[in-house]
Design an enzyme around this catalytic site. Sequence first.
Site, PDB file in Angstrom:
ATOM      1  N   ASP A  89     -15.769 -22.525   5.794  1.00 50.28           N
ATOM      2  CA  ASP A  89     -14.554 -22.025   6.440  1.00 50.28           C
ATOM      3  C   ASP A  89     -14.622 -20.503   6.419  1.00 50.28           C
ATOM      4  O   ASP A  89     -15.450 -19.907   5.723  1.00 50.28           O
ATOM      5  CB  ASP A  89     -13.303 -22.575   5.727  1.00 50.28           C
ATOM      6  CG  ASP A  89     -12.048 -22.446   6.605  1.00 50.28           C
ATOM      7  OD1 ASP A  89     -12.148 -21.921   7.725  1.00 50.28           O
ATOM      8  OD2 ASP A  89     -10.963 -22.872   6.148  1.00 50.28           O
ATOM      9  N   ASP A 124     -10.012 -18.150  13.028  1.00 48.77           N
ATOM     10  CA  ASP A 124      -8.882 -18.455  13.903  1.00 48.77           C
ATOM     11  C   ASP A 124      -7.615 -17.810  13.350  1.00 48.77           C
ATOM     12  O   ASP A 124      -7.559 -17.435  12.177  1.00 48.77           O
ATOM     13  CB  ASP A 124      -8.716 -19.977  14.025  1.00 48.77           C
ATOM     14  CG  ASP A 124      -8.806 -20.699  12.687  1.00 48.77           C
ATOM     15  OD1 ASP A 124      -9.703 -20.363  11.882  1.00 48.77           O
ATOM     16  OD2 ASP A 124      -7.981 -21.589  12.423  1.00 48.77           O
ATOM     17  N   CYS A 274      -5.211 -48.907 -10.579  1.00 48.93           N
ATOM     18  CA  CYS A 274      -6.490 -48.523  -9.975  1.00 48.93           C
ATOM     19  C   CYS A 274      -7.628 -49.106 -10.810  1.00 48.93           C
ATOM     20  O   CYS A 274      -7.507 -49.222 -12.033  1.00 48.93           O
ATOM     21  CB  CYS A 274      -6.599 -46.999  -9.929  1.00 48.93           C
ATOM     22  SG  CYS A 274      -8.174 -46.416  -9.293  1.00 48.93           S
ATOM     23  N   CYS A 276     -10.944 -47.899 -10.365  1.00 46.80           N
ATOM     24  CA  CYS A 276     -12.113 -47.041 -10.217  1.00 46.80           C
ATOM     25  C   CYS A 276     -12.761 -46.874 -11.590  1.00 46.80           C
ATOM     26  O   CYS A 276     -12.155 -47.206 -12.612  1.00 46.80           O
ATOM     27  CB  CYS A 276     -11.706 -45.702  -9.603  1.00 46.80           C
ATOM     28  SG  CYS A 276     -11.062 -44.498 -10.775  1.00 46.80           S
ATOM     29  N   CYS A 279     -10.503 -45.208 -14.204  1.00 46.05           N
ATOM     30  CA  CYS A 279      -9.349 -45.992 -14.642  1.00 46.05           C
ATOM     31  C   CYS A 279      -9.769 -47.285 -15.339  1.00 46.05           C
ATOM     32  O   CYS A 279      -8.950 -47.945 -15.981  1.00 46.05           O
ATOM     33  CB  CYS A 279      -8.433 -46.276 -13.458  1.00 46.05           C
ATOM     34  SG  CYS A 279      -7.865 -44.762 -12.673  1.00 46.05           S
TER      35      CYS A 279
HETATM   36  N1  GUN Z   1      -7.737 -24.565   6.320  1.00 46.81           N
HETATM   37  C1  GUN Z   1      -6.562 -25.199   6.433  1.00 46.81           C
HETATM   38  N2  GUN Z   1      -5.992 -24.944   7.632  1.00 46.81           N
HETATM   39  C2  GUN Z   1      -6.832 -24.142   8.296  1.00 46.81           C
HETATM   40  C3  GUN Z   1      -6.796 -23.547   9.605  1.00 46.81           C
HETATM   41  O1  GUN Z   1      -5.872 -23.701  10.387  1.00 46.81           O
HETATM   42  N3  GUN Z   1      -7.876 -22.768   9.946  1.00 46.81           N
HETATM   43  C4  GUN Z   1      -8.931 -22.571   9.104  1.00 46.81           C
HETATM   44  N4  GUN Z   1      -9.943 -21.827   9.520  1.00 46.81           N
HETATM   45  N5  GUN Z   1      -8.973 -23.115   7.873  1.00 46.81           N
HETATM   46  C5  GUN Z   1      -7.936 -23.894   7.484  1.00 46.81           C
HETATM   47 ZN    ZN Z   2      -8.773 -44.624 -10.657  1.00 42.81          ZN
END
Ligand code: GUN
Ligand code: ZN
Length: 646
Positions: A89, A124, A274, A276, A279
Amino acid sequence: MKFEIKDRDAAGRVCKFTTKHGTITTPNLMPVVNPNKMLISPREMKKLFGTEIVITNSYVISKYEELKKKALQNGIHKLIDFDGPIMTDSGAFQTYVYGDVDIDPIEIVKFQRDIGSDIGTILDVFGTPDLTRKEAEGGVKETIKRAKMSASEKNDMLLACTVQGSIYPDLRMKCAKEISKIDADFYPIGGVVPLMENQRYADVVRCIISSKQGLDPSKPVHLFGAGHPLIFPLAVALGCDLFDSSAYAKYATDGRMIFPWGTEKIMNINEIPCCCPVCTKFTASELKKLEKSDLSLRLAEHNLHVSFTEMKKIRNAIAEGNLWEVVERRTSSNPYLLDALKVLRKTENKIWLEKFESVSKNKALFYTGNHTIHRPIIYRIHRRLLNRYEHLYNTTVVFPEGNKPYSTYYSRKIKEIFKKKNVNLVVRSHLGPVPIELDEMYPFAQSVFPKDIDIETQEESRKIFDEFLKEMKVIPWKESTTSPEPDVSEKKKTDMDLRRISAVSDMQFGKGASEALFNGQIEIVKSKKTGKIRNIYCDGKHILSMRASDGMFTLKIGGAHLLHKFFKYPMLRVVVEEDAVPFVREGKSVFAKFVKDCDPALIPLDECLIVNTKDTLLAVGRCLLNKTEMLSFDYGIAVKTRETNN
Ligand code: GUN
Ligand code: ZN
């Protein structure tokens, strides 16, 4: 980038998505890896949960000199020790959380490319829900501008361009359309975290739908920041392919456990519902006694187990064709999710969803509650009853709901009625009117409703029923043989088989199909074992086979000729490029990249006529995609060819 549909249900899909570091299956979950603080390492995640892809933050890496140096020197895969696909990201989210953060939109894309990210994200402009329209519009404009500039820097990195637009559907759609024109590979839907945090799921659904409506259907779609399994089934049913979860770690650090239906504090749990590995190993009281860091680790493991299990369930549901059931059951666990489900009842949303819905499914349609009647497939069958079904007579005898198939259940009465008069026979079923000759067609025979139905479903099916029989003389079945003769002038005896094949073909191929297909000497061959219709010949030519599974037709080349002659272009057609013609003539399937045009009414699993650009019939086949998908996908099969015209 290679992305192809392998299986589908609702607007959801199981796809294979290929990156530089391997192919993954979607829908899938990308755990968020914090390079500064790894609760569980990606390598461990792969071993424990079968994690195929992870996401990390390039802005965080670029901010720490040590991490930055290592990432640039050895690459992101070495840095976090993961050999599968890694998405990064950009820091757009940090801009939202911390206000103005100093990031250069192009430098951060170059950085992601240079550290070897498989999928890098543009910077963005995060469009929060509280923005004015004007503010949101500005953010969208800037996001599109940055997407365009970023595309020329991506090289062999896949580029994720985020759809923004706050809660304005038209802005979302516009943004989606604009960024779909860019040379991008992956489309996250952004700006939904504040909506998720406030459980504004109805708004999340509106954001997803408007974004999806503008997006290129042949690219993976990621719902950014939606890490709670609560939303997975609904989001997948609307066409989201990927999710990222930081929730597993955030909640764990906070002493909270994720369950498919919600979140609970470990301190408030007596017995963990749960099984898993975590758990199973620890009881609730044992977990509560653990050191804080130990507890966080265990809870993070549990949270990921639950999240990945949910993904498996969803992929299974798609393969089995019962995703709507999973969605309806899940949404029942949270009132805000019920509000979100109700958004899908709007006619315009039903119309959009219906385009993705296969003609029939492997599994019977199961009633789960008052939303079932609003499923797109039921909407379709209602539209077809109103627009394609031809009433033969002006009097209709109405039967109450009964056992299926209705024609067997009511067979004695039907014989009695037909001895005396020619009338239409319709069952007032829970899912609406069912003409008796359509009683074996999906979903009429292949649906399970309780004996007593909720009031909303009653009301909804009554509306359709009334519309279907408006201007019709209606007689209740009990009075049907004692009432005055309605059709004295009609001498011909009703041939149920002919009526069945006519009605099914009109419903399946379009109004008038029966006229095209059965204009000659008809021979109907039935199964010796079941007595059901199997094959139909017209003037000695095999034109149709009826499938036992869904009571619908498989089109033979003889039938294809008749429909091709009768229906004008582009009806029922899939047009292939000249290059593909020899392959189709050999009986090979049609790949999406060779499709030039297509009837917009064709839907997945529809029978279709494969033609060349001069509308010469080449073959008959079965669609796997709808029109917009056929025209967008570069990979995968669009039509399975069944029989060629030789
Ligand atoms: N992580 C959570 N929401 C967003 C988003 O709208 N844009 C970006 N780039 N990362 C995110
Ligand atoms: Zn669990």
